[in-house]
Design an enzyme around this catalytic site. Structure first.
Site, PDB file in Angstrom:
ATOM      1  N   GLY A  10       0.822  -1.216   0.000  1.00  0.00           N
ATOM      2  CA  GLY A  10       0.000   0.000   0.000  1.00  0.00           C
ATOM      3  C   GLY A  10       0.854   1.263   0.000  1.00  0.00           C
ATOM      4  O   GLY A  10       2.089   1.201  -0.076  1.00  0.00           O
ATOM      5  N   ILE A  12       1.505   3.840   2.337  1.00  0.00           N
ATOM      6  CA  ILE A  12       2.483   4.073   3.417  1.00  0.00           C
ATOM      7  C   ILE A  12       3.352   2.825   3.603  1.00  0.00           C
ATOM      8  O   ILE A  12       4.557   2.913   3.847  1.00  0.00           O
ATOM      9  CB  ILE A  12       1.758   4.474   4.723  1.00  0.00           C
ATOM     10  N   SER A  34      -6.046  -6.425  -2.232  1.00  0.00           N
ATOM     11  CA  SER A  34      -7.449  -6.041  -2.405  1.00  0.00           C
ATOM     12  C   SER A  34      -7.547  -4.524  -2.561  1.00  0.00           C
ATOM     13  O   SER A  34      -8.527  -4.019  -3.091  1.00  0.00           O
ATOM     14  CB  SER A  34      -8.287  -6.505  -1.216  1.00  0.00           C
ATOM     15  N   ASP A  58      -4.120 -13.451   2.997  1.00  0.00           N
ATOM     16  CA  ASP A  58      -5.129 -12.727   3.769  1.00  0.00           C
ATOM     17  C   ASP A  58      -4.645 -12.600   5.219  1.00  0.00           C
ATOM     18  O   ASP A  58      -4.371 -13.603   5.875  1.00  0.00           O
ATOM     19  CB  ASP A  58      -6.425 -13.560   3.680  1.00  0.00           C
ATOM     20  N   PHE A  80      -0.194  -2.413   8.654  1.00  0.00           N
ATOM     21  CA  PHE A  80      -0.864  -1.398   7.834  1.00  0.00           C
ATOM     22  C   PHE A  80      -2.170  -1.908   7.240  1.00  0.00           C
ATOM     23  O   PHE A  80      -3.027  -1.098   6.884  1.00  0.00           O
ATOM     24  CB  PHE A  80       0.019  -1.006   6.637  1.00  0.00           C
ATOM     25  N   SER A 124      -4.451   6.723  13.215  1.00  0.00           N
ATOM     26  CA  SER A 124      -4.731   7.914  12.412  1.00  0.00           C
ATOM     27  C   SER A 124      -5.198   9.054  13.294  1.00  0.00           C
ATOM     28  O   SER A 124      -5.837   8.846  14.332  1.00  0.00           O
ATOM     29  CB  SER A 124      -5.849   7.565  11.427  1.00  0.00           C
ATOM     30  N   THR A 126      -7.519  10.640  12.676  1.00  0.00           N
ATOM     31  CA  THR A 126      -8.981  10.557  12.634  1.00  0.00           C
ATOM     32  C   THR A 126      -9.540  10.251  14.029  1.00  0.00           C
ATOM     33  O   THR A 126     -10.690  10.579  14.314  1.00  0.00           O
ATOM     34  CB  THR A 126      -9.428   9.504  11.588  1.00  0.00           C
ATOM     35  N   TYR A 149     -14.897   3.738  10.052  1.00  0.00           N
ATOM     36  CA  TYR A 149     -13.449   3.680   9.822  1.00  0.00           C
ATOM     37  C   TYR A 149     -12.698   4.255  11.037  1.00  0.00           C
ATOM     38  O   TYR A 149     -11.790   3.629  11.580  1.00  0.00           O
ATOM     39  CB  TYR A 149     -13.078   4.467   8.555  1.00  0.00           C
ATOM     40  N   LYS A 153     -10.105   2.523  14.138  1.00  0.00           N
ATOM     41  CA  LYS A 153      -8.784   2.981  14.605  1.00  0.00           C
ATOM     42  C   LYS A 153      -8.808   3.161  16.122  1.00  0.00           C
ATOM     43  O   LYS A 153      -7.868   2.778  16.825  1.00  0.00           O
ATOM     44  CB  LYS A 153      -8.381   4.282  13.899  1.00  0.00           C
ATOM     45  N   ASN A 179      -1.996  13.999   7.821  1.00  0.00           N
ATOM     46  CA  ASN A 179      -2.400  13.815   6.406  1.00  0.00           C
ATOM     47  C   ASN A 179      -1.200  13.424   5.543  1.00  0.00           C
ATOM     48  O   ASN A 179      -0.446  14.310   5.101  1.00  0.00           O
ATOM     49  CB  ASN A 179      -3.041  15.101   5.888  1.00  0.00           C
ATOM     50  N   LEU A 200      -7.309  15.126  -0.731  1.00  0.00           N
ATOM     51  CA  LEU A 200      -6.995  16.367  -1.436  1.00  0.00           C
ATOM     52  C   LEU A 200      -5.856  16.223  -2.453  1.00  0.00           C
ATOM     53  O   LEU A 200      -6.009  16.611  -3.615  1.00  0.00           O
ATOM     54  CB  LEU A 200      -6.643  17.452  -0.400  1.00  0.00           C
TER      55      LEU A 200
END
Ligand code: UFG
Length: 335
Positions: A10, A12, A34, A58, A80, A124, A126, A149, A153, A179, A200
């Site tokens: 992925g 990161i 995936s 998996d 991750f 995150s 978030t 989501y 976390k 970010n 963004l």
């Protein structure tokens, strides 16, 4: 020393794999592709001049992870692998709860049976949700999550903390990313958003490349210096290096039982309009954009207090938002 990297193909993950090799570790990737592409592996190989071992598997399968831990003599794991689209998590919460939580639980179970002690978790900013304390510190009270989501976390951090508190022989760190932007300066690896980007910077670079007609700035009437949201844009290579430093720290600990959480950001707030201007400077292009309505769930401002990671781990971001945008643009032009 072998380090398992789940989701290592992925955005990161792939940059962290490169940073791990550069620091003398041997990363072993597990990815089911995936939400990532095999081209990340060839990009990693191009940067390093050799391939990195990857299991296409998996992460929710306990036996698979146990076997890899055993076969590869893994000393630590960086987790991750997770789904990350906020909007999709609202539409399909079970997909998020199942995948994001089961993969962490599986990893921790395998770590327990195979004696792997060091776990780094990909969290995150978030988790700070609508908190208005700025800059956000690790002590900032965590409000109710704004999306399934975000909730995965928050819950994942708690799972890791509780397992350590139970007396398991485990050393864990959660890294709360702000970010992430940018790409490797070689432009061999970078972000590969599926479909229309939510974030963004990929939206900016795709608009610059003519793939999107124009960027909509979500809200120009916030109580911020230029009316657009403020964020803490952290270069993915800085973020990757933070993982290497955090893993080294876990490996160096003499205690068998440890858990902590660190913000990973620059500490510097930049607005959406500043990001657009910086992009125009580095690309030499004038970006087609308009100010539109606010997006549901966006906080006006979110940026990190980075004093904890600096004092405890000696890490600080070295790259600017502008460098991140220049690298993201170079990467975009290869796509
Ligand atoms: N934005 C636009 N137009 C777009 C996309 C984004 O104006 O087309 C604005 C957003 O409104 C926001 C800023 O750009 O003000 C950043 O938005 P992103 O979607 O890039 O990032 P977020 O801050 O919403 O969220 C990101 C990650 C999450 C992570 C969160 C932590 O996407 O996964 O940071 O703060 F959880």
């Amino acid at each position: 020393m072998n380090i398992l990297v789940t989701g290592g193909a992925g955005f990161i993950g792939s940059h962290t794999v490169v940073a791990l090799v550069e620091a003398g570790f041997e990363p072993i990737i597990v990815d089911d592709f995936s939400n990532s592409e095999k081209r990340a592996l060839s990009g990693i190989e191009r940067i390093l001049g050799r391939p990195v071992k990857c299991y296409e598997a998996d992460c929710n399968n306990l036996e698979t992870i146990q076997n890899i831990f055993r076969q590869e003599q893994i000393q630590g794991a960086i987790h991750f692998a997770a789904f990350k689209a906020v909007g999709e998590s609202v539409q399909n919460p079970l997909k998020y709860y199942e995948n994001n939580l089961v993969s962490l639980i599986t990893l921790l179970k395998a770590a327990h049976t195979e004696g792997v002690k060091n776990i780094l978790f990909s969290s995150s900013a978030t988790v700070y949700g609508l908190s208005e304390e700025l800059p956000a510190t690790e002590q900032t009270l965590i409000p109710k999550a704004m999306s399934p989501y975000g909730n995965t976390k928050q819950i994942s951090e708690e799972i890791l903390r509780d397992v350590v508190a139970s007396g398991a022989l485990l050393r864990g760190i959660s890294l709360r990313y702000f970010n992430p932007i940018g790409a490797h300066p070689s432009a061999a690896i970078g972000e590969l958003p599926l479909g229309v980007p939510n974030n963004l910077v990929p939206y900016i670079t795709q608009t610059g490349a003519g793939i999107r007609e124009k960027l909509t700035v979500f809200g120009g009437d916030y109580d911020t210096p230029d009316g657009t949201c403020l964020r803490d844009f952290i270069h993915v290579c800085d973020l990757a290096e933070a993982h290497v430093i955090a893993m080294k720290y876990l490996l160096s600990l003499e205690v068998d039982n440890y858990y902590d959480v660190f913000n990973v950001g620059t500490g510097v707030p930049n607005s959406v309009l500043e990001a657009i201007t910086a992009f125009e400077e580095v690309s030499g292009k004038s970006l087609h954009y308009e100010i539109g309505a606010r997006r549901d769930g966006d906080v006006p401002s979110l940026y990190a207090d980075v004093s904890k990671i600096k004092s405890a781990l000696g890490w600080t971001a070295k790259r600017s938002m502008k460098e991140g945008l220049a690298d993201a643009w170079r990467w975009q032009q290869t796509l």
